[in-house]
Design an enzyme around this catalytic site. Sequence first.
Site, short mmCIF file in Angstrom:
data_model
loop_
_atom_site.label_atom_id
_atom_site.label_comp_id
_atom_site.label_asym_id
_atom_site.label_seq_id
_atom_site.Cartn_x
_atom_site.Cartn_y
_atom_site.Cartn_z
CB THR A 155 -48.43 26.35 6.16
OG1 THR A 155 -49.80 25.95 6.09
CG2 THR A 155 -48.18 27.48 5.17
CG HIS A 156 -49.21 24.22 10.01
ND1 HIS A 156 -48.87 24.65 11.26
CD2 HIS A 156 -49.84 25.26 9.41
CE1 HIS A 156 -49.30 25.90 11.43
NE2 HIS A 156 -49.88 26.29 10.32
CB SER A 277 -31.11 -0.65 1.96
OG SER A 277 -31.21 -1.76 2.83
CE LYS A 283 -34.85 1.96 2.90
NZ LYS A 283 -35.66 2.81 3.73
CG ASN A 285 -31.74 4.75 1.84
OD1 ASN A 285 -32.96 4.65 1.70
ND2 ASN A 285 -30.99 3.77 2.30
CD GLU A 290 -31.34 10.26 5.14
OE1 GLU A 290 -32.51 9.91 5.16
OE2 GLU A 290 -30.40 9.45 5.14
CE1 TYR A 317 -3.24 32.94 22.99
CE2 TYR A 317 -1.85 32.37 24.87
CZ TYR A 317 -2.48 32.01 23.68
OH TYR A 317 -2.36 30.73 23.21
N1 ARG Z 1 -0.14 28.07 19.89
C1 ARG Z 1 -0.59 29.25 20.52
C2 ARG Z 1 -2.07 29.52 20.15
O1 ARG Z 1 -2.53 29.02 19.20
C3 ARG Z 1 0.23 30.43 20.11
C4 ARG Z 1 0.26 31.51 21.12
C5 ARG Z 1 1.08 31.09 22.28
N2 ARG Z 1 1.30 32.16 23.20
C6 ARG Z 1 1.69 31.95 24.45
N3 ARG Z 1 1.83 32.97 25.18
N4 ARG Z 1 1.97 30.77 24.90
O2 ARG Z 1 -2.77 30.20 20.86
#
Ligand code: ARG
Length: 457
Positions: A155-156, A277, A283, A285, A290, A317
């Site tokens: 711990t710590h 390295s 080394k 690594n 990482e 949309y």
């Molecule tokens: N390439 C667009 C997207 O990935 C598809 C949808 C496009 N629709 C639109 N109304 N322009 O979102």
Amino acid sequence: MALWGGRFTGQSSELFKQFNDSLPVDHRLVMQDIQGSQAWANAITQVGILTAEENQQLQQALEQLRDDVAANPEVVLASGAEDIHSFVESELIKRIGDIGKKLHTGRSRNDQVATDFKLWCRDSTAEVLEQLQAAIQSLCDLAERELTTVFPGYTHLQRAQPITLSHWALAYVEMLERDCSRLRGASKRLNTCPLGSGALAGTAYPIDRQALAQELGFSRATRNSLDSVSDRDHAVELCAVAAISMMHLSRMAEDLIFFNSGEAGFIELSDAVTSGSSLMPQKKNPDALELIRGKTGRVYGNLTGILTTMKALPLAYNKDMQEDKEGLFDTIDTWQLCLKMLLLVLDGIQVRHANAELAAQQGYANATELADYLVAKGMPFREAHDVVGAVVVAAIAENLAIEQLPLTQLQQFAPLISDDVYAILTLESCLAKRCAHGGTAIAQVSEALAAAQQRQR
Ligand code: ARG
């Protein structure tokens, strides 16, 4: 060929086309777009838009396209189409003319892209789930190999109490099991079908959306067309699940980097996952680990990115949402790559048992045992804690372990100490005492391991 030239008299600028096109990213949805289009063709055939004959031609053309793309994946990007939906549709029109032009009836790219993306998310969650399970298996194998290996517990970042390496491995099994559970939950929640939601208001044809959803393997159709086309919760949620899982992987990486360090020397990583390295010949690594630790950063970044893109977007949309894919694709790729690399790392770990045991013995990791011993002899725990603190100070001053102090000296701190104390100061005793559920006693760990293996079946 753009799919929307009718309303325009002027040309798009070349810069705008480059800026607007999403094919360089969404070409990865080609198989999902074909799959969705096949289901859509069937759906509009059922409502009389396509004849059975036309549908058959469309289905054949779509299958042919799928085979062609599978054989030559580079054709998709090379097409220069605006996006993957335009690519598939233009290909169909090229191949079967007017029938191809009918496919988009009642459909919008808005419900189309939402559907394709969910199909992709579903497919990739299944893949990642398998990889997480493989990592869990590999950790269980390590726990089995090193069931009785004594290891210092911290711990710590200070040696605290001895544990077994198997107990350490099973801690990460718990984390990865929670990741699996989150991934299954996300996959279940995203598995609803937006197709048939149109651009935003719903499709104008009496499509049986439940049947359509079923055909695409979704559990049901989405319930609200506005939400259907504007919901990107699945992308956000998968980014979040990945971020949490990468946090786990980064912690495991960090532990292993430390265990492998010159200062600790409890394990040695295999040559297969380490690098040298260019300047310092001695080394070796831990680059693989990482990089797992480092790549966690970009996965967190992708989560922040998608959350920020979606923040305050009005319904429904908006083109902003086209930015949803790149980050998730990168997240899933990175996560999968790290899980693959982790398997290689875990398989190649050599434990330096003597070093680990010595370290477990040092650092006064048995101080709690002495306090518990005093408690068993009737001393209140708070007092015992004080007494042992003083014993540790004295031991440090003489550069000795507690168990190296002679009985007479120990008795100066608490006369009720007798020579049965030495047995409880051993590593074996320290471990064996942690026998309650979830503890590091070997009997407990071996039960926990059996239970973990059982859950994997
Ligand atoms: N390439 C667009 C997207 O990935 C598809 C949808 C496009 N629709 C639109 N109304 N322009 O979102």
